[in-house]
Design a protein around this motif. Sequence first.
Motif, PDB file in Angstrom:
ATOM      1  N   ALA A   1     -47.823 125.946 -87.727  1.00  0.00           N
ATOM      2  CA  ALA A   1     -47.161 126.972 -88.530  1.00  0.00           C
ATOM      3  C   ALA A   1     -46.281 127.800 -87.613  1.00  0.00           C
ATOM      4  O   ALA A   1     -46.556 127.926 -86.413  1.00  0.00           O
ATOM      5  CB  ALA A   1     -48.186 127.862 -89.228  1.00  0.00           C
ATOM      6  N   GLU A   2     -45.216 128.356 -88.192  1.00  0.00           N
ATOM      7  CA  GLU A   2     -44.336 129.214 -87.415  1.00  0.00           C
ATOM      8  C   GLU A   2     -43.625 130.199 -88.319  1.00  0.00           C
ATOM      9  O   GLU A   2     -43.446 129.947 -89.510  1.00  0.00           O
ATOM     10  CB  GLU A   2     -43.314 128.396 -86.628  1.00  0.00           C
ATOM     11  N   LEU A   3     -43.263 131.324 -87.724  1.00  0.00           N
ATOM     12  CA  LEU A   3     -42.447 132.321 -88.403  1.00  0.00           C
ATOM     13  C   LEU A   3     -41.037 132.210 -87.860  1.00  0.00           C
ATOM     14  O   LEU A   3     -40.846 132.152 -86.639  1.00  0.00           O
ATOM     15  CB  LEU A   3     -42.962 133.736 -88.130  1.00  0.00           C
TER      16      LEU A   3
ATOM     17  N   SER B   1     -34.715 138.547 -92.443  1.00  0.00           N
ATOM     18  CA  SER B   1     -35.669 137.925 -93.350  1.00  0.00           C
ATOM     19  C   SER B   1     -36.563 136.971 -92.569  1.00  0.00           C
ATOM     20  O   SER B   1     -36.081 136.150 -91.799  1.00  0.00           O
ATOM     21  CB  SER B   1     -34.893 137.166 -94.422  1.00  0.00           C
ATOM     22  N   LYS B   2     -37.870 137.088 -92.781  1.00  0.00           N
ATOM     23  CA  LYS B   2     -38.823 136.187 -92.124  1.00  0.00           C
ATOM     24  C   LYS B   2     -39.254 135.095 -93.102  1.00  0.00           C
ATOM     25  O   LYS B   2     -39.500 135.370 -94.272  1.00  0.00           O
ATOM     26  CB  LYS B   2     -40.048 136.957 -91.650  1.00  0.00           C
ATOM     27  N   THR B   3     -39.341 133.886 -92.592  1.00  0.00           N
ATOM     28  CA  THR B   3     -39.814 132.752 -93.370  1.00  0.00           C
ATOM     29  C   THR B   3     -41.008 132.148 -92.648  1.00  0.00           C
ATOM     30  O   THR B   3     -40.960 131.906 -91.439  1.00  0.00           O
ATOM     31  CB  THR B   3     -38.712 131.685 -93.533  1.00  0.00           C
TER      32      THR B   3
ATOM     33  N   ASP C   1     -46.089 142.077 -90.855  1.00  0.00           N
ATOM     34  CA  ASP C   1     -47.313 142.102 -90.049  1.00  0.00           C
ATOM     35  C   ASP C   1     -48.300 140.996 -90.414  1.00  0.00           C
ATOM     36  O   ASP C   1     -49.500 141.145 -90.219  1.00  0.00           O
ATOM     37  CB  ASP C   1     -47.977 143.468 -90.160  1.00  0.00           C
ATOM     38  N   ILE C   2     -47.806 139.859 -90.891  1.00  0.00           N
ATOM     39  CA  ILE C   2     -48.702 138.748 -91.238  1.00  0.00           C
ATOM     40  C   ILE C   2     -49.442 138.291 -89.973  1.00  0.00           C
ATOM     41  O   ILE C   2     -48.885 138.282 -88.883  1.00  0.00           O
ATOM     42  CB  ILE C   2     -47.923 137.584 -91.894  1.00  0.00           C
ATOM     43  N   THR C   3     -50.703 137.928 -90.145  1.00  0.00           N
ATOM     44  CA  THR C   3     -51.522 137.533 -88.996  1.00  0.00           C
ATOM     45  C   THR C   3     -51.788 136.034 -88.999  1.00  0.00           C
ATOM     46  O   THR C   3     -51.655 135.365 -90.030  1.00  0.00           O
ATOM     47  CB  THR C   3     -52.881 138.261 -89.013  1.00  0.00           C
TER      48      THR C   3
END
Length: 72
Positions: free
Chosen positions: A59-61, A2-4, A27-29
């Motif tokens: 910001a970070e993933l 899961s990505k946050t 694939d969020i940019t």
Amino acid sequence: MSKTLVMNFLNESGKKTAVRVSNVKEDITEAEVKNAMDVILAKNIFTTSGGDLKSKDSAELTDKSSSKLEVK
């Protein structure tokens, strides 16, 4: 996995405040994140104990994985 997405802003008192969004698309940019942060600031939809959000900070993933363990 899961990505946050963690979007960090500075509020009126200069303190960092995080807005977290779970289960973001794979694939969020960077452009989409910047745009989302700009919309959050323009719409002024969040407030904190230190006042309104005033500027973007970072910001970070993050990736989270977990594994169940049999303990019974």
